[in-house]
Design an enzyme around this catalytic site. Structure first.
Site, PDB file in Angstrom:
ATOM      1  CB  SER A  77      -0.951   0.008   1.199  1.00 22.17           C
ATOM      2  OG  SER A  77      -1.999  -0.902   1.008  1.00 22.17           O
ATOM      3  CE  LYS A  80      -4.450   1.361  -0.563  1.00 25.29           C
ATOM      4  NZ  LYS A  80      -4.666   0.514   0.611  1.00 25.29           N
ATOM      5  CB  SER A 136      -4.305   1.247   4.242  1.00 21.39           C
ATOM      6  OG  SER A 136      -3.486   0.953   3.138  1.00 21.39           O
ATOM      7  CE  LYS A 246      -1.377   3.904   2.946  1.00 16.75           C
ATOM      8  NZ  LYS A 246      -1.268   2.663   3.777  1.00 16.75           N
TER       9      LYS A 246
END
Length: 314
Positions: A77, A80, A136, A246
């Site tokens: 992720s 993202k 997320s 992140k």
């Protein structure tokens, strides 16, 4: 094994469970770290589990340390971050998007982390960015790609075009949320390439504001339900000076983290790829070790912030 982080559920409200004490080198109590020169520290941070890592001093514009910095690996992720960058650069953060059934089905079909979006809700792009970057939410990423592509294929093409423009020559995105494709292929990047992405994303005040939040709440209106999202980046609120960025995880990527901190006028960016495949918290404690080494801080106890009960990790 699941394809994404783990079984998910976004929370409308949740009760925080107790903090978990973890003893690692850190200086949580200090608001500013002593500016010990790197030469006075050990030659490198010790005990870092990640197969790929990079620590970069953004203020001085130089690499401090790394492991397998040019080796391509799945990033989960962390993908993202690029999705957010493409959307933010396109603009229209106040634009309203209606949540489609396909967005919700995407999460259910992949057992993926979610923002808990409800079909028919009308939410803003800015709200979706929070739903994507904090818990997320793969549903939020799917929604943004659907609108800004338009469609997933065109949006992923924009992600790869942006990567090329940033000089991320060893990076390739396959999905907007970092999940494997239906043929089990994953996007990839390298620690050195992700430093370029971190610098580009953190140059945006809109992005910085989102990834620095531990939680974000959306009040109920006639157009949508109430939402409350908690950031899966446990470094925030646990390590003094942490400002983003992140988390990431898939079975193939292991537990990953792209992180940033600012102390004493110095901003550092770091990344860990495949920290471990079994311990989601190791990436946070190792990130603290990396930062302490760079800042020259002394040992102290870091109490790792906990997620609300029932909330997914990523």
């Amino acid at each position: 094994m699941r394809r994404s982080a783990c079984l998910v559920a976004a929370t409308v409200a949740g009760t925080l469970i107790g903090s978990v004490p973890l003893t690692i080198p850190n200086a949580v109590a200090a608001t500013t770290a002593p500016k010990a020169p790197i030469a006075a520290q050990a030659s490198q941070p010790s005990g870092i589990a990640a197969k790929g890592a990079y620590l970069y001093d953004s203020t001085k514009g130089k690499k401090l340390w790394g492991v397998a910095t040019t080796t391509k690996r799945p990033i989960g992720s962390i993908t993202k971050v690029m999705t957010a960058l493409v959307v933010i650069r396109a603009g229209g953060l106040d634009r309203k998007i209606t949540v489609k059934k396909s967005y919700v089905d995407h999460v259910k079909g992949n057992d993926a982390t979610t923002a808990g979006l409800k079909v028919g809700d009308k939410v803003s792009v800015g709200q979706l960015l929070n739903g994507m970057l904090l818990p997320s939410g793969c549903d939020a990423a799917y929604a943004l790609a659907d609108v800004y592509g338009p469609g997933q294929t065109k949006f992923v093409a924009k992600m790869n075009k942006t990567a090329k423009s940033l000089g991320m020559t060893s990076t390739y995105f396959r999905t907007s949320d970092g999940l494997p494709t239906s043929s089990h292929k994953e996007g990839y990047s390298t620690p050195s390439n992700l430093m370029k992405l971190a610098k580009a994303a953190m140059a945006s005040s809109s992005f910085r504001a989102v990834v620095a939040r531990k939680t974000y709440s959306v009040s109920k209106t006639s157009g949508h339900r109430a939402y409350k999202w908690t950031n899966t980046n446990l470094l925030l609120g646990s390590y003094s000076g942490a400002i983003g960025i992140k988390t990431g995880h898939t079975d193939g990527a292991g537990y990953c983290l792209l992180f940033a901190a600012r102390r004493g006028g110095r901003t550092l960016y770091g990344v860990e790829l495949n920290s471990t495949t079994t311990s989601p918290n190791r990436r946070f404690t190792d990130a603290a070790k990396m930062l302490d080494w760079a800042y020259g801080t002394k040992s102290a106890q870091m109490r790792l912030r906990s997620l609300p009960a029932g909330t997914a990790t990523d």
